[in-house]
Design a protein around this motif. Structure first.
Motif, PDB file in Angstrom:
ATOM      1  N   PHE A 293       0.824  -1.196   0.000  1.00 31.76           N
ATOM      2  CA  PHE A 293       0.000   0.000   0.000  1.00 31.76           C
ATOM      3  C   PHE A 293       0.864   1.254   0.000  1.00 31.76           C
ATOM      4  N   ARG A 294       0.496   2.212  -0.859  1.00 32.72           N
ATOM      5  CA  ARG A 294       1.141   3.523  -0.862  1.00 32.72           C
ATOM      6  C   ARG A 294       0.495   4.362   0.236  1.00 32.72           C
ATOM      7  N   CYS A 295       1.322   5.131   0.943  1.00 33.32           N
ATOM      8  CA  CYS A 295       0.821   5.988   2.014  1.00 33.32           C
ATOM      9  C   CYS A 295       1.430   7.381   1.880  1.00 33.32           C
ATOM     10  N   THR A 296       0.671   8.379   2.318  1.00 34.40           N
ATOM     11  CA  THR A 296       1.125   9.761   2.361  1.00 34.40           C
ATOM     12  C   THR A 296       0.754  10.335   3.717  1.00 34.40           C
TER      13      THR A 296
ATOM     14  N   ARG B 226      -7.191   7.370   5.919  1.00 37.50           N
ATOM     15  CA  ARG B 226      -8.337   7.231   5.036  1.00 37.50           C
ATOM     16  C   ARG B 226      -7.854   6.883   3.633  1.00 37.50           C
ATOM     17  N   LEU B 227      -8.718   6.241   2.864  1.00 40.89           N
ATOM     18  CA  LEU B 227      -8.410   5.940   1.471  1.00 40.89           C
ATOM     19  C   LEU B 227      -8.661   7.172   0.616  1.00 40.89           C
ATOM     20  N   SER B 228      -7.788   7.372  -0.347  1.00 42.98           N
ATOM     21  CA  SER B 228      -7.930   8.490  -1.277  1.00 42.98           C
ATOM     22  C   SER B 228      -7.598   7.982  -2.667  1.00 42.98           C
ATOM     23  N   SER B 229      -8.382   8.385  -3.654  1.00 44.61           N
ATOM     24  CA  SER B 229      -8.067   8.023  -5.037  1.00 44.61           C
ATOM     25  C   SER B 229      -7.958   9.298  -5.853  1.00 44.61           C
ATOM     26  N   ARG B 230      -7.050   9.263  -6.822  1.00 45.32           N
ATOM     27  CA  ARG B 230      -6.868  10.415  -7.697  1.00 45.32           C
ATOM     28  C   ARG B 230      -6.503   9.926  -9.082  1.00 45.32           C
TER      29      ARG B 230
ATOM     30  N   VAL C  20      -4.723   4.742  -5.890  1.00 46.89           N
ATOM     31  CA  VAL C  20      -5.428   4.654  -4.617  1.00 46.89           C
ATOM     32  C   VAL C  20      -4.357   4.569  -3.540  1.00 46.89           C
ATOM     33  N   GLU C  21      -4.444   5.443  -2.542  1.00 44.21           N
ATOM     34  CA  GLU C  21      -3.438   5.467  -1.492  1.00 44.21           C
ATOM     35  C   GLU C  21      -4.097   5.767  -0.153  1.00 44.21           C
ATOM     36  N   ILE C  22      -3.330   5.546   0.910  1.00 50.26           N
ATOM     37  CA  ILE C  22      -3.796   5.852   2.258  1.00 50.26           C
ATOM     38  C   ILE C  22      -3.217   7.196   2.655  1.00 50.26           C
TER      39      ILE C  22
END
Length: 135
Positions: A49-52, A76-80, A93-95
């Motif tokens: 999983f990618r995280c920021t 939280r999950l975020s998509s861009r 999709v990243e956290i």
């Protein structure tokens, strides 16, 4: 509506801290989370999983955590969507981490912990044997 994710895994690479043009700190990192049941078809034994993280959380991750460290990520999950340099449309999709906790200590010998610790196939119960409510 609820958008909440809690993951426990190991960092797959060292975090990359940078500063935005407005002066905010942001760090990107990724974690490997072991799968409950190991696949027998040779596919990976972990999900990646990618995280920021932003601001103080980003600074904490950058200063105190590194590749191989066990962490808990709450976010939280975020998509861009974006257009890549080659013109193709991409979706990520990243956290977005609100809180990151280190769950282990760095090893004193400087060696890194394994990215995704494996479990022997004999230790994993079959789907029929697995009882999620057992002690």
């Amino acid at each position: 509506m609820i958008n909440r994710v809690v993951l426990v895994g190991r960092l797959t690479r060292d975090p990359e801290l940078r500063t935005t043009s407005t002066g905010k700190s942001v760090v990107d990192f990724s974690i490997a989370v072991d799968k409950k049941f190991k696949p027998t078809d040779g596919s990976p034994t972990a999900d990646f999983f990618r995280c920021t993280a932003w601001d103080k959380t980003a600074e904490f991750v950058s200063n105190y955590l590194g590749k191989g460290r066990l962490v808990a990520v709450d976010g939280r999950l975020s998509s861009r969507k974006y257009t890549a340099n080659d013109g193709t449309n991409r979706e990520v999709v990243e956290i977005v981490a609100d809180n990151v906790q280190g769950l282990d200590r760095p090893r004193e010998d400087g060696a890194q912990a394994p990215v995704a610790a494996g479990v022997a196939a004999a230790d994993v119960p079959s789907v029929e044997e697995y009882d999620p409510f057992a002690d």
